[in-house]
Scaffold this active site. Structure first.
Site, PDB file in Angstrom:
ATOM      1  N   PRO A  78      43.212  17.902  47.992  1.00  0.00           N
ATOM      2  CA  PRO A  78      43.852  16.621  48.142  1.00  0.00           C
ATOM      3  C   PRO A  78      45.270  16.798  48.678  1.00  0.00           C
ATOM      4  O   PRO A  78      46.030  17.610  48.170  1.00  0.00           O
ATOM      5  CB  PRO A  78      43.874  16.073  46.731  1.00  0.00           C
ATOM      6  CG  PRO A  78      42.840  16.848  46.001  1.00  0.00           C
ATOM      7  CD  PRO A  78      42.603  18.101  46.719  1.00  0.00           C
ATOM      8  N   GLU A  79      45.602  16.051  49.702  1.00  0.00           N
ATOM      9  CA  GLU A  79      46.951  16.078  50.254  1.00  0.00           C
ATOM     10  C   GLU A  79      47.690  14.852  49.712  1.00  0.00           C
ATOM     11  O   GLU A  79      47.174  14.174  48.830  1.00  0.00           O
ATOM     12  CB  GLU A  79      46.863  16.086  51.791  1.00  0.00           C
ATOM     13  CG  GLU A  79      45.947  17.210  52.284  1.00  0.00           C
ATOM     14  CD  GLU A  79      45.801  17.293  53.786  1.00  0.00           C
ATOM     15  OE1 GLU A  79      46.736  16.927  54.500  1.00  0.00           O
ATOM     16  OE2 GLU A  79      44.729  17.738  54.247  1.00  0.00           O
TER      17      GLU A  79
END
Length: 285
Positions: A2-3
């Site tokens: 996840p960014e």
DNA sequence: AACTACTCCTGGAGGC
DNA sequence: TGCCTCCAGGAGTAGT
């Protein structure tokens, strides 16, 4: 992992479901999840009430009563799910697989936090790269400071001028390498770095110092535009194997061999520092 | 100091 | 089917 958009979306979803709940039990199934960063034993969470949920870079900060903070980094494959007592999903986010509605816990569920209303927060991570830690608020700040994180992409303190000044200090690395460096700017990972460079029309291999002022401006705007789109329209859609999904977002990442949305040329993949870059040779120079 | 290569893990996809 | 190789959204650390 996840960014920034995935973590921020998850944070926003967890705020209404988790805030105000009191932790009644904790089960840590994979001890190393909580050893890398040090901190207090997982049991320190018991009895704490969730006051606020914040985000710094790609890290979730759960602010607790009693002056404690739970830090969580989902890395490549981490996932959080908040389930009600009846098993229904209240909030979930992070890595898209396993499916958010998969039965929990399963063999990759490493931390289970039980709340007083019978709901549970599950942290799962297939690749076991994720980290979590409980700190006093002061120790949490010290831990974050030690990471030497750069500015948030949407922070007002990051103007185009300061962005250019930061670039000028690191002229040699390929621009893609710099975008992934969390001490340069936080929040970008492989997907959104590829997307920002694609939208800006800049080749990932270009040494940062070779970007013109005009190109720097396009890149700065593209970073914010790509992240903003993910936050407002939904995060980038990726299939299980990392390929692009059905939506036209991402427009570059994971689309090797498919036509560029802008010019129709074939998107190509190349490796830079072990990470895949997806780019259009025609649009990105 | 700046930059690069290697490393921690598991699992899915595709080739033969 | 089974075995092999490659690939996957991160970042700390050690080496040059």
């Amino acid at each position: 992992m996840p960014e920034l958009p995935e973590v921020e979306t998850l944070r926003r979803d967890l705020v209404p479901t988790l805030t105000g709940r009191t932790i009644t039990e904790v089960e840590l199934r994979l001890p190393k999840l909580m050893t890398a960063w040090g901190g207090l034993p997982a049991e320190a969470l018991v009895g704490c009430r969730v006051e606020r949920i914040e985000r710094r870079a790609k890290i979730l900060l759960v602010r607790l009563s009693g002056g404690l903070t739970l830090l969580m980094h989902l890395k490549l494959s981490g996932q959080l799910a908040h389930r009600a007592a009846d098993g229904s999903t209240l909030a979930a986010g992070g890595h898209p697989t396993p499916a958010f509605d998969a039965p929990l816990p399963h063999k990759s569920t490493h931390l289970i936090v039980g709340l007083h209303d019978g709901s549970r927060l599950y942290l799962t991570d297939i690749r076991q790269f994720g980290r979590a830690a409980v700190f006093t608020d002061a120790d949490a700040e010290a831990r974050l400071a030690a990471m030497k994180l750069g500015p948030e992409p949407f922070d007002a303190s990051l103007s185009l001028d300061t962005f250019r000044a930061r670039l000028a200090r690191r002229p040699k690395p390929p621009i893609k390498t710099l975008l992934l460096d969390q001490s340069f700017v936080v929040g970008l990972g492989n997907i959104y770095a590829n997307e920002a460079l694609g939208e800006a029309g800049i080749a990932p291999t270009r040494p940062a110092g070779t970007l013109s002022p005009e190109e720097t401006g396009r890149l700065f705007a593209a970073i914010r535009a790509v992240l903003e789109r993910a936050l407002t329209e939904g995060v980038a859609d990726l299939a299980r194997n990392g390929a692009a999904g059905d939506r036209d977002f991402p427009r570059f990442h994971g689309r090797a061999g498919l036509p560029c949305y802008v010019c129709g040329a074939m998107i190509e993949r190349l490796k830079l520092n072990g990470r895949s870059c997806y780019h259009c040779r025609t649009c990105q120079v």
